[in-house]
Design an enzyme around this catalytic site. Sequence first.
Site, PDB file in Angstrom:
ATOM      1  CG  ASP A   1      -2.022   0.992   1.157  1.00 45.76           C
ATOM      2  OD1 ASP A   1      -3.080   0.690   0.587  1.00 45.76           O
ATOM      3  OD2 ASP A   1      -1.825   2.110   1.674  1.00 45.76           O
TER       4      ASP A   1
ATOM      5  CB  ALA B   1      -2.960   2.189  -2.362  1.00 39.95           C
ATOM      6  CG  ASP B   2      -3.906  -2.684  -0.017  1.00 36.84           C
ATOM      7  OD1 ASP B   2      -3.108  -2.425  -0.936  1.00 36.84           O
ATOM      8  OD2 ASP B   2      -3.612  -3.375   0.962  1.00 36.84           O
ATOM      9  CB  VAL B   3      -9.755   0.027   0.629  1.00 37.78           C
ATOM     10  CG1 VAL B   3     -11.265   0.252   0.575  1.00 37.78           C
ATOM     11  CG2 VAL B   3      -9.433  -1.108   1.591  1.00 37.78           C
TER      12      VAL B   3
END
Length: 202
Positions: free
Chosen positions: A140, A168-170
Amino acid sequence: MPGPLAGLKVLDFSALLPGPFATMMLADLGAEVLRVESPSRPDMVRMLPPLASDGNSAAHGYLNRSKRSIAIDMKTAEGLAIVKRLVREYDIVVEQFRPGVMDRLGAGYEALKAENPGLIYCSITGYGQTGPYKDRAGHDMNYLAIAGVLGYNGRKETGPAPISVQVADVAGGSCHAVIGVLAAVLHRLKTGEGQHIDVSMT
């Protein structure tokens, strides 16, 4: 009452956070989600504390609510045959391997499209399927830094401060995957065509 996505079937090859959070949202909206896990390499979120009273990870339970799961060794001919048989009955595939891994396993977009021409196939990676960074490892923080997001956080004297949640992941991965999948479902309703969705968390 069934959700608005009732009738859609999702085959989920993802682990950790971005893919599972995306398929959790699809499951919450009524889609039927089947997780495909390796029998020898469990999802590391299974070991992530805090643990519930039954000894299972609370995060794993949260991310995989309303889903079923199956263990398949995709490195075997028998495992790949099971995947190809399953995909004929499913609408959507979500995968989160590095570019080229699913192709090497015989379960890339073109291989599975041959089994199901209307398949919607969503790949979530750090840097996308093409470009100079596509084979780089990342997390992330890397994606946020490369995208310039960390430059808006912190002070000149101290530099960027780490963000305490996986933005960033979500936001870059999970949410864009869901948006792309739902847009592809609408496209398929109009044209009958499936497609490959390339989601870069960066």
